[in-house]
Enzyme design. Structure first.
Site, PDB file in Angstrom:
ATOM      1  N   THR A 119     -44.514 -14.029  59.016  1.00  0.00           N
ATOM      2  CA  THR A 119     -45.769 -14.062  59.769  1.00  0.00           C
ATOM      3  C   THR A 119     -46.639 -12.974  59.158  1.00  0.00           C
ATOM      4  O   THR A 119     -46.133 -12.002  58.617  1.00  0.00           O
ATOM      5  CB  THR A 119     -45.571 -13.727  61.269  1.00  0.00           C
ATOM      6  OG1 THR A 119     -44.828 -12.522  61.356  1.00  0.00           O
ATOM      7  CG2 THR A 119     -44.886 -14.836  62.015  1.00  0.00           C
ATOM      8  N   GLY A 120     -47.917 -13.152  59.235  1.00  0.00           N
ATOM      9  CA  GLY A 120     -48.805 -12.130  58.680  1.00  0.00           C
ATOM     10  C   GLY A 120     -50.218 -12.627  58.825  1.00  0.00           C
ATOM     11  O   GLY A 120     -50.468 -13.813  58.635  1.00  0.00           O
ATOM     12  N   GLY A 121     -51.109 -11.728  59.169  1.00  0.00           N
ATOM     13  CA  GLY A 121     -52.480 -12.148  59.400  1.00  0.00           C
ATOM     14  C   GLY A 121     -52.466 -13.200  60.491  1.00  0.00           C
ATOM     15  O   GLY A 121     -51.876 -13.016  61.549  1.00  0.00           O
TER      16      GLY A 121
ATOM     17  N   ALA B 245     -51.316 -16.342  59.826  1.00  0.00           N
ATOM     18  CA  ALA B 245     -50.458 -17.433  59.368  1.00  0.00           C
ATOM     19  C   ALA B 245     -48.998 -17.167  59.697  1.00  0.00           C
ATOM     20  O   ALA B 245     -48.576 -16.030  59.854  1.00  0.00           O
ATOM     21  CB  ALA B 245     -50.618 -17.626  57.872  1.00  0.00           C
ATOM     22  N   LYS B 246     -48.290 -18.270  59.782  1.00  0.00           N
ATOM     23  CA  LYS B 246     -46.850 -18.200  59.995  1.00  0.00           C
ATOM     24  C   LYS B 246     -46.268 -19.167  58.979  1.00  0.00           C
ATOM     25  O   LYS B 246     -46.847 -20.218  58.729  1.00  0.00           O
ATOM     26  CB  LYS B 246     -46.591 -18.669  61.423  1.00  0.00           C
ATOM     27  CG  LYS B 246     -45.154 -18.802  61.799  1.00  0.00           C
ATOM     28  CD  LYS B 246     -45.002 -19.017  63.273  1.00  0.00           C
ATOM     29  CE  LYS B 246     -45.462 -20.401  63.680  1.00  0.00           C
ATOM     30  NZ  LYS B 246     -45.263 -20.695  65.077  1.00  0.00           N
TER      31      LYS B 246
ATOM     32  N   LYS C 292     -47.115 -23.371  55.800  1.00  0.00           N
ATOM     33  CA  LYS C 292     -47.939 -22.268  56.298  1.00  0.00           C
ATOM     34  C   LYS C 292     -48.751 -22.829  57.461  1.00  0.00           C
ATOM     35  O   LYS C 292     -49.498 -23.798  57.284  1.00  0.00           O
ATOM     36  CB  LYS C 292     -48.839 -21.802  55.148  1.00  0.00           C
ATOM     37  CG  LYS C 292     -49.502 -20.480  55.374  1.00  0.00           C
ATOM     38  CD  LYS C 292     -50.025 -19.994  54.031  1.00  0.00           C
ATOM     39  CE  LYS C 292     -51.065 -18.927  54.174  1.00  0.00           C
ATOM     40  NZ  LYS C 292     -51.554 -18.456  52.890  1.00  0.00           N
TER      41      LYS C 292
ATOM     42  N   ASP D 261     -55.650 -10.736  44.476  1.00  0.00           N
ATOM     43  CA  ASP D 261     -54.678 -10.139  45.391  1.00  0.00           C
ATOM     44  C   ASP D 261     -53.278 -10.173  44.779  1.00  0.00           C
ATOM     45  O   ASP D 261     -52.297 -10.533  45.432  1.00  0.00           O
ATOM     46  CB  ASP D 261     -54.705 -10.882  46.740  1.00  0.00           C
ATOM     47  CG  ASP D 261     -54.040 -10.076  47.860  1.00  0.00           C
ATOM     48  OD1 ASP D 261     -53.852  -8.856  47.680  1.00  0.00           O
ATOM     49  OD2 ASP D 261     -53.712 -10.675  48.902  1.00  0.00           O
TER      50      ASP D 261
HETATM   51  C1  6BB Z   1     -42.669 -19.756  50.656  1.00  0.00           C
HETATM   52  C2  6BB Z   1     -44.105 -19.551  50.720  1.00  0.00           C
HETATM   53  C3  6BB Z   1     -44.936 -20.415  50.029  1.00  0.00           C
HETATM   54  O1  6BB Z   1     -43.881 -17.614  52.047  1.00  0.00           O
HETATM   55  C4  6BB Z   1     -42.553 -13.523  54.242  1.00  0.00           C
HETATM   56  C5  6BB Z   1     -43.722 -14.354  53.778  1.00  0.00           C
HETATM   57  C6  6BB Z   1     -42.057 -20.766  49.940  1.00  0.00           C
HETATM   58  C7  6BB Z   1     -41.658 -19.031  51.190  1.00  0.00           C
HETATM   59  C8  6BB Z   1     -39.163 -19.240  51.088  1.00  0.00           C
HETATM   60  C9  6BB Z   1     -38.807 -17.895  51.202  1.00  0.00           C
HETATM   61  C10 6BB Z   1     -37.503 -17.537  51.479  1.00  0.00           C
HETATM   62  C11 6BB Z   1     -36.550 -18.527  51.630  1.00  0.00           C
HETATM   63  C12 6BB Z   1     -36.893 -19.858  51.516  1.00  0.00           C
HETATM   64  C13 6BB Z   1     -38.202 -20.209  51.253  1.00  0.00           C
HETATM   65  C14 6BB Z   1     -46.287 -20.193  50.055  1.00  0.00           C
HETATM   66  N1  6BB Z   1     -46.834 -19.184  50.720  1.00  0.00           N
HETATM   67  C15 6BB Z   1     -46.065 -18.311  51.385  1.00  0.00           C
HETATM   68  C16 6BB Z   1     -44.682 -18.479  51.395  1.00  0.00           C
HETATM   69  C17 6BB Z   1     -44.364 -16.405  52.524  1.00  0.00           C
HETATM   70  C18 6BB Z   1     -43.212 -15.602  53.072  1.00  0.00           C
HETATM   71  C19 6BB Z   1     -42.293 -15.209  51.943  1.00  0.00           C
HETATM   72  C20 6BB Z   1     -41.148 -14.363  52.498  1.00  0.00           C
HETATM   73  N2  6BB Z   1     -41.675 -13.220  53.166  1.00  0.00           N
HETATM   74  N3  6BB Z   1     -40.759 -20.647  50.059  1.00  0.00           N
HETATM   75  N4  6BB Z   1     -40.491 -19.599  50.803  1.00  0.00           N
HETATM   76  F1  6BB Z   1     -39.732 -16.976  51.024  1.00  0.00           F
END
Ligand code: 6BB
Length: 636
Positions: A21-23, A25-26, A42, A134
């Site tokens: 989660t952040g901002g 978005a989840k 997202k 960014d």
């Molecule tokens: C995304 C992802 C794609 O994640 C918190 C924010 C794609 C995340 C993922 C993962 C771990 C395990 C399995 C899948 C596009 N935008 C944002 C995304 C943001 C989060 C990343 C982890 N930390 N696959 N995953 F991150």
């Protein structure tokens, strides 16, 4: 629960747990029903977005026009009255940031592998007229083949007159911001990206930031001076490259063009960085088009025309996910529409016929392989994978399982010489219903007695909410998961004094499976099981992963108690959910500044107890200091 807003997404995807989660978005893990592929979704609330809504539109537009091997692929966009869903590429390795901190810092060789991919992505982004603005290790995710994928284009810009035109908005994270940007001057987006890449390379090679301070103004002053500490382990060639990228005067800074064949990036390589897209949207894959045309009973020509509209709807998503399946050596096949609950009887009969005809026999191609199976049949890549039972869907199509003797980086590398082909004439198991409960099936685990006694007076009980059996794991239903939990407020932590201890280095568990073990796995996988995981109430069994710290203790309850004691000492609030401590910190004004999970787990293939950590919200480097401080204070 605002069901109407999730209805559309649930037509095409099965939702799993929230991973970030952040901002506003989840991010949730999910599975695309037609292809069975894993995706990240997202989810944004339009009302909460408010003035930031245009940023989301910019991000969506940018991601629609970008398709590259090192950019997180956008598959599908769904907009409802209240929400925006962006369906994105699944990257089970998580953030590059977590990978760096789990290793303290990367070797020059490993940093080079990653940095070449970053340069490739940025050169492509710039070639399309965009600046990312960014760049930071939190926005680079690691996929299941350990490749980087650039994400988060919410702050990107496409100057109308081209990338050489000046921009004015100061954005991005202070630590990665170029001097001209923080001065509020007009700046060139691509030049600012190069500076951020310099900061990123420094973080890869050093494990900390070149310009850092608890006070943002002090960070800005350091950036303006452009002076940074050069650790003794940096080689002269790394030092030179950093110097060329971290030039305060943007006109003296190295350009992307020169980076592509820079001697540092070329060490050990014969070719310059390849930045062109391997998957241009203008070219359609024949096999994927054929599968879609058979599935939809349309000619290949009309199918191609439909796909080429690139509406980022179910059609785009299905095509792109089929393409991704193919790239990973998996079958280019779609699942029965009955699984999605939207097929007519004739369609069903037709597809059932088509499904069974060529796939009467399951072909098992067993090649000894330690690390990964492209078909997703056996070894799970991460703890998240354990949540999704691949057997449900991979068996509806012909199965080719590869178990190779060496880690294969690409499918060409597979040692086909040692392949054994086994044909098994048995019927395919019936696929399970798509809308069955997923992660919520998990039973809340009992709180270990010892831990319960501790700080009992400070607990706040959250009344369990009974959920409908077929509900997805959405925002509103999350409360139901908090069954046996407790909240705890505790005392002081001075982050500034937080000791930056060296985190333990982790080795990815390498499994050199024998042919027999491969067969055992297949048999186990083909045996229908009623339960996804034993409900013993104990900690989860997880693979060694860069986010898991191994402890010296063998008793998970003891580890859990030790963490709880330390959290209490360090003013970190937490909610206990079984063996997971959902932690958060607040600012002086009560705003939640950071959220992260600490989960006590058993490590597969050993008796050891581990602690899995996952940042959900907040500044990555502050999180690093805090978690390192917590873990080094734990007597585990
Ligand atoms: C995304 C992802 C794609 O994640 C918190 C924010 C794609 C995340 C993922 C993962 C771990 C395990 C399995 C899948 C596009 N935008 C944002 C995304 C943001 C989060 C990343 C982890 N930390 N696959 N995953 F991150």
């Amino acid at each position: 629960m605002a069901t109407d807003n999730y209805e559309e997404i649930l037509k095409y995807y099965k939702l799993y747990e929230t991973i970030g989660t952040g901002g506003f978005a989840k991010v949730k893990l999910a599975q695309h029903l037609l292809t069975g592929e894993k995706v990240a979704i997202k989810i944004m609330d339009k009302l909460a977005l408010g003035d930031d809504l245009p940023r989301v539109k910019i991000e969506i537009d940018a991601m629609k026009s970008l398709s590259h091997q090192h950019i997180c692929q956008l598959y599908h966009v769904i907009e409802t009255s209240k929400k925006i869903f962006m369906v994105l590429e699944y990257c089970p390795g998580g953030e590059l940031f977590d990978y760096i901190i789990s290793k303290d810092r990367l070797s020059e060789e490993e940093a080079r592998v990653f940095f070449r991919q970053i340069v490739s992505a940025i050169a492509y982004v710039h070639s399309q007229g965009y600046a990312h603005r960014d760049l930071k290790p939190e926005n680079l995710l690691i996929d299941d083949e350990h490749n980087l994928k650039l994400t988060d284009f919410g702050l990107c810009a496409k100057p109308k007159g081209g990338l050489d035109y000046h921009l004015n908005t100061c954005c991005g994270s202070p630590a990665y911001a170029a001097p001209e940007l923080i001065q509020g001057k007009a700046y060139i987006g691509s030049e600012a990206d190069i500076w951020s890449m310099g900061v990123l390379l420094y973080a890869l090679l050093c494990g900390f930031l070149p310009f850092d301070d608890d006070n943002v103004m002090a960070v800005y002053r350091k950036i303006m001076r452009g002076k940074y500490y050069v650790p003794k382990w940096l080689s002269p060639s790394s030092t030179l490259l950093l110097h060329q990228m971290l030039q305060v005067d943007p006109k003296k800074r190295i350009t992307v063009k020169h980076l592509l064949s820079h001697p540092w990036l070329m060490q050990g390589y014969s070719d310059a960085v390849q930045w062109q897209s391997k998957y241009p949207l203008g070219h359609l894959d024949e096999d994927c088009v054929t599968e879609l045309s058979v599935f939809h009973k349309q000619s290949k020509e009309s199918m191609s025309a439909l796909i080429s509209e690139w509406k980022y709807d179910q059609m785009s998503a299905t095509y792109l996910l089929l393409q991704s399946k193919k790239a990973r050596g998996k079958c280019v096949r779609l699942r029965l529409p009955s699984l999605t609950g939207h097929a007519s009887t004739t369609q069903l009969a037709d597809l059932e016929k088509r499904r069974t005809e060529p796939c009467r026999r399951i072909q098992l191609l067993l090649i000894p392989c330690p690390d990964c199976e492209p078909c997703g049949l056996s070894v799970k890549h991460s703890e998240h994978d354990a949540e999704m039972d691949d057997t449900e869907f991979t068996l509806s199509t012909p199965v080719t399982m590869k178990v190779a003797s060496k880690k294969h980086e690409n499918k060409e590398n597979v040692d086909t010489e040692s392949a054994v082909k086994i044909e098994m004439p048995f019927a395919l198991p019936a696929p399970k219903t798509p809308f069955a409960k997923s992660v919520n099936e998990k039973q809340a685990q009992p709180i270990p007695c010892q831990a319960l006694v501790l700080k009992e007076s400070q607990f706040t009980t959250v009344t369990p909410v009974k959920k409908p059996t077929n509900s997805a794991n959405t925002d509103e239903s999350t409360a139901a998961e908090i069954l046996s939990e407790r909240r705890c407020h505790s005392v002081e932590l001075d982050l500034n004094l937080a000791h930056v201890g060296s985190s333990q280095k982790k080795r990815k568990a390498k499994m050199f499976g024998s042919l027999e073990r491969g067969l055992d796995k297949v048999i186990a996988m083909l045996t229908p099981s009623k339960k996804k995981r034993p409900s013993t109430g104990g900690p989860r069994k997880l693979k060694a992963h860069c986010n898991v710290t191994t402890t010296q203790l063998l008793n998970p309850d003891q580890v859990l108690n030790e963490i709880i004691t330390v959290l209490s000492m360090k003013n970190v609030e937490y909610i206990q959910k079984g063996y997971t401590l959902k932690c958060q910190t607040r600012s002086d004004f009560g705003k939640v500044t950071m959220e992260f999970d600490l989960e006590v787990c058993h490590l597969s293939k050993s008796e050891a107890v581990g602690i899995r950590r996952q940042r959900l919200k907040g500044d990555a480097w502050v999180y690093k200091r805090l978690v390192e401080d917590i873990l080094s204070s734990c007597k585990v």
